[in-house]
Design a protein around this motif. Structure first.
Motif, mmCIF file in Angstrom:
data_model
loop_
_atom_site.group_PDB
_atom_site.id
_atom_site.type_symbol
_atom_site.label_atom_id
_atom_site.label_comp_id
_atom_site.label_asym_id
_atom_site.label_seq_id
_atom_site.Cartn_x
_atom_site.Cartn_y
_atom_site.Cartn_z
ATOM 1 N N MET A 1 50.595 38.810 44.217
ATOM 2 C CA MET A 1 49.442 37.930 44.371
ATOM 3 C C MET A 1 49.199 37.630 45.848
ATOM 4 O O MET A 1 50.156 37.414 46.607
ATOM 5 N N GLN A 317 42.168 32.843 40.068
ATOM 6 C CA GLN A 317 42.653 33.552 41.255
ATOM 7 C C GLN A 317 42.646 32.656 42.496
ATOM 8 O O GLN A 317 43.495 32.807 43.381
ATOM 9 N N ASN A 323 44.934 38.980 42.292
ATOM 10 C CA ASN A 323 45.701 40.093 41.749
ATOM 11 C C ASN A 323 45.000 41.402 42.109
ATOM 12 O O ASN A 323 44.157 41.892 41.364
ATOM 13 N N GLU A 329 45.560 47.211 47.357
ATOM 14 C CA GLU A 329 46.579 46.613 48.229
ATOM 15 C C GLU A 329 47.118 47.646 49.210
ATOM 16 O O GLU A 329 47.279 47.365 50.404
#
Length: 344
Positions: A1, A317, A323, A329
């Motif tokens: 996260m 979120q 996420n 990412e």
């Protein structure tokens, strides 16, 4: 996260390092993050590396202002000079809001904008001001959707978004005039996954859920909204979006552009210019509650209003962290390493 605040700061810093000033970088980063928060992952932070790549090769203009083509008070036509799309649209919303307060409604078109990201990302802020927003765009360079009954791709998915207030949470609608988006097909292809439905047409005219057909030679196409059954409706709506965006803006497919961009149609409507704001909200809330009270076909899946799931996800979120998809990412970490900026 990942913290939403840190993702916003990271994205803004990256965009500034790539050449944007602080204001353009902030609004671009903010819209990408908003799309991510609402769950539009193909049109959220996954776009940041692509935007940076455009800045690096001068596909996106770094400095300057849009040019005024025509100004009729309630109507304004702009040339965006391929400046960052999110910044152009945010500034257009600010201007259209002022004009809607004076005229009841205001329409702004933008030609030669760069890509504007997720359309849903612009809706909540406007709707919570008691205003209605209509936003549509097309990409005159992109040809991935075939007309109903045809095989040759001619136009882009052509999304249309609408946001408006109720007495509670706003209604937020964001739909393409095609069966799916370019981004979702591309992501499925990268991950070697099948699409959940037969949203594509291969070059021989067969409906398929295999994204590889989209990249074949000759390429397949995305079906219009409605698919093989009622895609003539989506085709007609796609033509409407093309007329509202490229035709009204005065620049489109006939010009054969070579840059990634967007033709944009924006309309802000103030209920105060028609009946009154309270009457608008009362009617919108009543219909919303009637829909929610409709007996569900599946008791485990009650009726859900457009935008409700995104607003719930955004709240979660913001509280618990964003996420990110693993591929997003990874791409952000690589971008941070390239520019010497920590993702945090």
């Amino acid at each position: 996260m990942r913290s939403a605040d840190k993702l916003l700061q990271f994205s803004q810093n990256i965009l500034q390092q790539a050449g944007l000033d602080a204001e353009k970088a902030f609004h671009t980063a903010d819209i990408l993050l908003e799309g991510e928060l609402l769950g539009h992952r193909t049109h959220g932070l996954q776009l940041l590396p692509a935007y940076v790549g455009e800045l690096e090769k001068d596909g996106m203009t770094k400095q300057g202002q849009p040019n005024i083509i025509n100004d009729f008070g309630a109507v304004l036509a702009l040339d965006g000079n391929y400046l960052p799309g999110p910044w152009l649209v945010v500034k257009a919303i600010e201007e259209a809001t002022k004009r809607a307060e004076a005229f009841g409604t205001s329409i702004i078109t933008i030609r030669q904008s760069h890509h504007i990201g997720c359309l849903a990302a612009y809706l909540e802020k406007v709707a919570r001001q008691g205003l209605m927003i209509l936003l549509a765009c097309s990409d005159p360079r992109n040809k991935t959707v075939a007309p109903f009954g045809g095989l040759t791709p001619v136009y882009s998915p052509d999304p249309l978004a609408v946001g408006y207030p109720t007495e509670s949470d706003p209604i937020m609608i964001d739909v393409s005039m095609s069966a799916t988006s370019n981004g979702l097909v591309a992501r499925a292809h990268r991950n070697q996954e099948m699409l959940p439905h037969h949203w594509l047409l291969d070059a021989q005219g067969n409906a398929t859920n295999d994204p590889a057909t989209f990249f074949a030679n000759p390429p397949g196409s995305i079906l219009p909204l409605g698919g093989l059954d009622s895609g003539y409706k989506g085709f007609g709506l796609g033509l409407m979006v093309e007329a509202l965006t490229s035709a009204l803006a005065g620049h489109g497919r006939a010009d054969e552009p070579t840059l990634w961009g967007a033709s944009v149609y924006l309309q802000i409507i103030s209920p105060k210019g028609f009946a009154v704001e309270s009457a608008f909200k009362r009617e919108a809330e009543y219909l919303k509650n009637q829909c929610l009270a409709s007996e569900p076909a599946n008791p485990d899946q009650p009726v859900r209003m457009p935008g409700a799931r995104g607003l719930t996800l955004k709240k979660q979120q913001l509280a618990n962290g964003v996420n990110l998809l693993p591929e997003t990412e990874k791409a952000l970490l690589e971008l941070g390493s390239k520019y010497g900026i920590s993702l945090g």
